[in-house]
Each structure stands twice: as C-alpha cells, then as structure tokens.
Design a protein around this motif. Structure first.
Motif, mmCIF file in Angstrom:
data_model
loop_
_atom_site.group_PDB
_atom_site.id
_atom_site.type_symbol
_atom_site.label_atom_id
_atom_site.label_comp_id
_atom_site.label_asym_id
_atom_site.label_seq_id
_atom_site.Cartn_x
_atom_site.Cartn_y
_atom_site.Cartn_z
ATOM 1 N N MET A 121 0.772 -0.882 0.037
ATOM 2 C CA MET A 121 0.009 0.313 -0.164
ATOM 3 C C MET A 121 0.661 1.711 0.172
ATOM 4 O O MET A 121 2.058 1.138 1.030
ATOM 5 N N ALA A 122 0.710 2.614 -0.502
ATOM 6 C CA ALA A 122 1.280 3.614 -0.614
ATOM 7 C C ALA A 122 0.447 4.302 -0.318
ATOM 8 O O ALA A 122 -1.209 4.361 -0.051
ATOM 9 N N ARG A 123 1.317 5.830 0.058
ATOM 10 C CA ARG A 123 -0.359 6.978 0.293
ATOM 11 C C ARG A 123 0.407 7.529 -0.624
ATOM 12 O O ARG A 123 1.790 8.240 -1.093
ATOM 13 N N ILE A 124 -0.744 8.467 -0.955
ATOM 14 C CA ILE A 124 -1.215 9.224 -2.675
ATOM 15 C C ILE A 124 -1.235 10.690 -2.087
ATOM 16 O O ILE A 124 -2.886 10.733 -0.814
ATOM 17 N N GLY A 125 -1.017 11.613 -2.278
ATOM 18 C CA GLY A 125 -1.904 12.855 -1.907
ATOM 19 C C GLY A 125 -2.317 13.486 -4.116
ATOM 20 O O GLY A 125 -2.360 13.004 -4.508
ATOM 21 N N LEU A 126 -3.142 14.059 -3.193
ATOM 22 C CA LEU A 126 -4.608 14.201 -4.995
ATOM 23 C C LEU A 126 -4.783 16.154 -4.068
ATOM 24 O O LEU A 126 -5.649 15.549 -3.749
ATOM 25 N N LEU A 127 -4.319 16.767 -5.036
ATOM 26 C CA LEU A 127 -4.613 18.135 -5.270
ATOM 27 C C LEU A 127 -4.925 18.568 -6.584
ATOM 28 O O LEU A 127 -4.586 17.868 -8.099
ATOM 29 N N THR A 128 -6.267 19.114 -6.151
ATOM 30 C CA THR A 128 -7.314 19.282 -7.923
ATOM 31 C C THR A 128 -6.997 20.362 -8.121
ATOM 32 O O THR A 128 -7.201 21.310 -7.292
ATOM 33 N N PHE A 129 -6.609 20.937 -9.355
ATOM 34 C CA PHE A 129 -6.178 22.430 -9.926
ATOM 35 C C PHE A 129 -7.459 23.020 -10.544
ATOM 36 O O PHE A 129 -8.357 22.535 -11.807
ATOM 37 N N SER A 130 -7.946 24.220 -10.530
ATOM 38 C CA SER A 130 -8.729 24.822 -10.742
ATOM 39 C C SER A 130 -8.854 26.362 -11.353
ATOM 40 O O SER A 130 -7.341 27.080 -11.296
ATOM 41 N N ASP A 131 -9.591 26.833 -11.816
ATOM 42 C CA ASP A 131 -9.634 28.683 -12.833
ATOM 43 C C ASP A 131 -9.788 29.013 -12.335
ATOM 44 O O ASP A 131 -10.222 29.150 -10.444
ATOM 45 N N GLY A 132 -8.598 30.057 -11.676
ATOM 46 C CA GLY A 132 -8.373 31.480 -10.691
ATOM 47 C C GLY A 132 -10.065 32.453 -10.550
ATOM 48 O O GLY A 132 -9.593 33.354 -10.151
ATOM 49 N N ARG A 133 -10.472 32.336 -11.494
ATOM 50 C CA ARG A 133 -11.623 33.555 -11.631
ATOM 51 C C ARG A 133 -12.595 33.072 -10.886
ATOM 52 O O ARG A 133 -12.906 31.356 -10.889
ATOM 53 N N ASP A 134 -13.299 33.743 -9.813
ATOM 54 C CA ASP A 134 -13.770 33.310 -8.888
ATOM 55 C C ASP A 134 -15.192 32.525 -10.054
ATOM 56 O O ASP A 134 -15.583 31.581 -8.783
ATOM 57 N N PHE A 135 -15.877 33.359 -10.473
ATOM 58 C CA PHE A 135 -17.221 32.781 -11.559
ATOM 59 C C PHE A 135 -16.995 31.775 -12.437
ATOM 60 O O PHE A 135 -17.664 30.953 -12.326
ATOM 61 N N VAL A 136 -15.389 31.205 -12.900
ATOM 62 C CA VAL A 136 -15.475 30.138 -13.121
ATOM 63 C C VAL A 136 -15.725 29.493 -12.503
ATOM 64 O O VAL A 136 -16.172 28.178 -12.644
ATOM 65 N N HIS A 137 -14.443 29.675 -11.851
ATOM 66 C CA HIS A 137 -14.556 27.956 -10.740
ATOM 67 C C HIS A 137 -15.729 27.208 -9.487
ATOM 68 O O HIS A 137 -15.987 25.873 -9.367
ATOM 69 N N ALA A 138 -16.978 29.052 -9.173
ATOM 70 C CA ALA A 138 -17.871 28.425 -8.806
ATOM 71 C C ALA A 138 -18.658 27.352 -9.480
ATOM 72 O O ALA A 138 -19.508 26.538 -9.340
ATOM 73 N N GLU A 143 -8.250 4.202 -4.116
ATOM 74 C CA GLU A 143 -8.714 3.544 -2.678
ATOM 75 C C GLU A 143 -9.060 1.702 -2.868
ATOM 76 O O GLU A 143 -8.552 1.042 -1.547
ATOM 77 N N GLN A 144 -9.728 1.750 -3.879
ATOM 78 C CA GLN A 144 -10.062 0.642 -4.255
ATOM 79 C C GLN A 144 -8.825 -0.608 -4.835
ATOM 80 O O GLN A 144 -9.155 -1.314 -4.507
ATOM 81 N N ALA A 145 -7.966 -0.278 -5.509
ATOM 82 C CA ALA A 145 -6.239 -0.375 -5.276
ATOM 83 C C ALA A 145 -5.356 -1.164 -4.088
ATOM 84 O O ALA A 145 -4.390 -1.134 -4.122
ATOM 85 N N GLY A 146 -6.023 -0.791 -3.074
ATOM 86 C CA GLY A 146 -5.684 -0.831 -1.446
ATOM 87 C C GLY A 146 -4.817 0.715 -1.074
ATOM 88 O O GLY A 146 -3.889 0.362 -0.149
ATOM 89 N N HIS A 147 -5.212 1.978 -1.426
ATOM 90 C CA HIS A 147 -4.032 3.061 -1.355
ATOM 91 C C HIS A 147 -4.261 3.912 -0.681
ATOM 92 O O HIS A 147 -5.972 4.030 -0.625
ATOM 93 N N GLU A 148 -3.897 4.610 0.071
ATOM 94 C CA GLU A 148 -3.841 5.718 1.725
ATOM 95 C C GLU A 148 -4.031 6.612 0.528
ATOM 96 O O GLU A 148 -2.892 6.991 -0.209
#
Length: 482
Positions: free
Chosen positions: A1-18, A36-41
């Motif tokens: 099992m590995a530990r995986i960080g996950l960050l999602t990136f978005s548009d910097g304009r508030d109205f687009v991001h919303a 997670e189904q593959a056994g990773h955290e």
C-alpha cells in the motif's frame, strides 16, 4: 500500500471556479475511489485549488502526510502558477493527471503546468484519460508502485560488511552520490563482527537450523572435509550474527564482502546470503532482507528497488556464461540465489526439496555449504544500476527463466560450476548488444513484467534509461502511447 496525495487545480476566476467546482469534485472523487479500491491511502486537499494561498497551504498540508506520490489533477483549465506554487511545497515525486473531455480543457491545463515545471527542471510524470479505463488506471498504478519504491529508499541505511572485494570497481559506490540521488546512508561494518558474534549464538538455535536443513533439503552432502555438520553450523551461526547486526544497526539492506578473508579463513556466506534474501528461514516466515554478495553496493541498491516494485525476493547472479547454441545465459554466483527461486512457493519445503547443499569448491578453502538448485521457469524482468562517467543509468531487459530435464540441466551446469545455483535465462536482447553495453558482471531479476515501473523510477530519480533489446526498441512506442 502506498500513500498518495491528491490536489485538484481549477480556474482562478471566482465565477468560473464556482461553475466548474462540482465537476472538478466529481473527477477527483473518481480518482480517489479508484486508488482506494487498489488498496492505497489517499490524502486529499480540502477543496480544489483556485487561489495562490490555497496552492501553498493545501500543498503543505498534503505534504505533511509524507505521501509517496502526489497527483496534481487537471479536470479543467487551471492557472499554471498554482501548480508552480504547489510544486514548491511538495518535496516528493509528482504525477500530472488530466481527463480528456472536449467540454473542459483539462488537457490544456496539464500541458501548461507541465511546461512550467519543465522550465524550472522539476521532474514529473504525465498520465491522461479516464481513470475508469483499465489502461489509464494501470499507468497511474505503475507510477504509484515506482514512487513507493523510490520513497522507500529515502532515509534508509545500507550495511556494508567489509570493503571492496577482489578489486571490483563496480561493487563500490560514492556515499555522497547515494545520499544526494537516493537518500540512502551507508554504515560500514567490519566482517570481524560476523566472526566474533557467531560464537555467541545459542547452540539450540544452531542445531535446530541444521536439522531443519537436513530434513527439508534434497541433500546435505557432507564430505568430512569441505562440508561437515560443524561447518554448516558455522554458516548458520553467521546468519544469526548478521541478523543481529541488522537489527542493532537498523539496516534496511546490506552486502557482505566475503572474499577472500571469510572464504579463506572462516566460512562462506552462501547460507547467510541465500536465507537473508528468502521470505523464511528455519525459524519461520519473515520479510526478505536484500543482501548482496561481494558487498556489491549498486547491486544491492538495484535489488532494493526491485523488491519494492515486486514484493518478492530478488535474484543476484554473475553473468556467468552464454550458451550460444541455445541462446540462453547461465546466471550463476556461488550460493547467493534465494532458495525461493527454486519453486517460487510460499512453502519453504516445496522450494527446498530441489535444493542441494554441496561442499564448497577450491575457490573457498574455508569450506561450508554451497546452496545449489535450478531456478524455476517463468517470465522475469532483469535490471542493473551502473554508472557511466559517474552518472547513474539503469539497464533493463525482458526475458524468462527456463528449466529442462534433469540430464540437460546437469550437463549445462557442469560447463561452469555445478555446485552453485543456476538460473538459465533467455533474454530478449542479442548477445552482442548485451556484452557490448552492460556495465557490470552482476545482474538482478524478479518475476513478472516491471519495465514500465522501472522507467518511472528513472524519471523520478533523473537516471538515464538504458533499455536493452526489446525494451530499447519499444521505448519510442511506449512514449507515444503513454
């Protein structure tokens, strides 16, 4: 099992991001669920990153969990400077992932972010597509396995018993370079410690080990000179002494010089090295402990990486002979092969039923048992870290182990050193290419296909990829499809 960080990136304009926030969350959730189904955290950011502040604070928060790999997810167009800030706060390996959706330009976001990372020299891997697709998911999981193997090296300690063996430059590495490139420290331990401590091992443990070997092995061929019960017990004592030193010094993997001091005046380390690399000994199941004969540092390092990728014992061998008429290689080196390779069974009795303990040959006048068998057939990946003008490279080849009828096995083995373990390998590389380019006398292998993971390891570590044969020829195709 590995530990995986996950960050999602978005548009910097508030109205687009919303407007795209719900879609971004959905893509992130599907990625996290697949991992997670593959056994990773999975350690997720609290929300998609759409401001400078979030890029730094969320990356730091995820990094505090010490993930083996951090995935930067681009389901939509994302301002590239968010990636640059997050990467600055993320010390480990990076994977950039983009879905392919004509409505949302995540691919554009990944390419812009990846280009920025290229400009500052930050290594990363890129994967694109739907994580529900088996091929796409496997590319992500390959990168995770590679990252976990690389991560396991950082902060580890190699125990080097003895110095350079028999003038082998390829068995000695620069400790500064190891720390800088791999994060591995080296502890120097004199071989006298093995001799000294072996005498203190409890007699009942030693005799129990000898009796276990006599009971389960195909043969223990005592000859009254080079192999006696007392010499076999000396080897068993040495094994326990090394295990004690590994525990005391908190070693993660090791190598033993052996020649010529121990092999001439004490006993060989064949039994010690074989059972350290095994997932068991006479006292029960255990984790394999990588141990390289002749204290081969780059060999041990290769083995530790392969163990991290495969979870199995790792073969160590000399490239002893090429049988041109059969197009096979005899991979053979004293008693170094883990007995697990005899049948690759979880049951030690099944492996040992074809293992012979023969008297050592004239190279080793101190005597003891040589651990002899023929490796079981099956697909394997062969690899070796070497250095070219001081820079690391990774030789990799595909192939398979072959085994034949008893008469053929014996006839082939007697052309080199019959008493040693033999792995007959058919490599997917021409002999001329191999002998002209391979940078060491030792080679290592694990069962199965691990080429993609090894390529990912090289990308993460900044090591030159030196694929051989079919591995070299399909490199361009793999780049195009992955």
């Amino acid at each position: 099992m590995a530990r995986i960080g996950l960050l999602t990136f978005s548009d910097g304009r508030d109205f687009v991001h919303a407007d795209i926030k719900a879609f971004s969350y959905d893509v992130e959730h599907r990625i996290a669920q697949a991992l997670e189904q593959a056994g990773h955290e999975v350690i997720r950011a609290t929300e998609p990153i759409w401001t400078n502040t979030l890029a730094t604070t969320e990356a730091r928060r995820v990094a505090d969990a010490r993930p083996d790999l951090t995935i930067f997810n681009y389901p939509v167009w994302a301002f590239p400077h968010f990636t640059m800030l997050a990467a600055a706060a993320t010390p480990g390996p990076l994977l950039l992932f983009s879905n392919i959706d004509p409505q949302f330009p995540g691919m554009v976001g990944m390419l812009a972010a990846g280009g920025g990372l290229d400009q500052i020299g930050r290594r990363h891997t890129r994967v694109w597509g739907d994580v529900a697709d088996v091929a796409v998911r496997e590319r992500v999981l390959e990168t995770i396995r590679a990252a976990a193997a690389v991560s396991s090296l950082s902060g580890s300690t190699f125990g080097r018993f003895g110095g350079r063996p028999m003038g082998m430059y390829t068995a000695v590495a620069d400790t500064d370079q190891w720390m800088r490139t791999f994060g591995v420290d080296v502890e120097e331990i004199d071989q006298w410690e093995i001799v000294r401590r072996s005498e203190a091992v409890e007699a009942s443990r030693v005799s129990a080990g000898r009796q276990w070997l006599e009971r389960h092995a195909a043969e223990v061929r005592y000859d009254g000179k080079a192999l006696t019960p007392e010499l076999l017990e000396r080897q068993i004592r040495s094994y326990h002494a090394v295990r004690e030193l590994i525990e005391e010094w908190k070693l993660d993997f090791c190598g033993i010089k052996g020649q010529p001091e121990l092999t001439t005046h004490f006993t060989t380390m064949d039994v010690t090295e074989a059972f350290l690399n095994d997932p068991y000994d006479w006292e029960g199941p255990k984790q394999p402990i990588v141990c390289a004969t002749e204290s081969d540092m780059d060999g041990a390092l290769t083995m530790q990486l392969l163990k991290g990728l495969s979870g199995t014992p790792v073969l160590f061998a000399d490239v002893r002979h090429y049988h041109a008429e059969r197009d096979i290689w005899d991979l053979c080196n004293s008693g170094q092969h883990a007995t697990w390779f005899a049948a690759r069974s979880d049951d030690p009795a099944e492996n040992l039923r074809t293992v012979h303990f023969y008297p050592e040959i004239f190279y080793f006048p101190a005597g003891g048992a040589s651990v002899s068998f023929f490796a079981a057939p099956g697909q394997a990946t062969f690899a070796r870290l070497t250095r070219l003008d001081g820079r690391y490279r990774m030789h990799v080849a595909r192939g398979e182990f072959e085994s034949y009828d008893d008469a053929t096995n014996e006839a082939l083995a007697r052309q080199s050193t019959f008493e040693w373990p033999h792995a007959f390998a058919r490599l997917e590389v021409k002999a001329g290419e191999f002998l002209s380019t391979f940078g060491a006398n030792h080679i290592h292998a694990v069962p199965g296909e691990h080429v993609a993971e090894l390529r990912a390891v090289c990308r993460m570590l900044g090591i030159e990829w030196a694929g051989l044969g079919t591995v070299r020829m399909d490199a361009a195709r793999m780049d195009e499809t992955q």
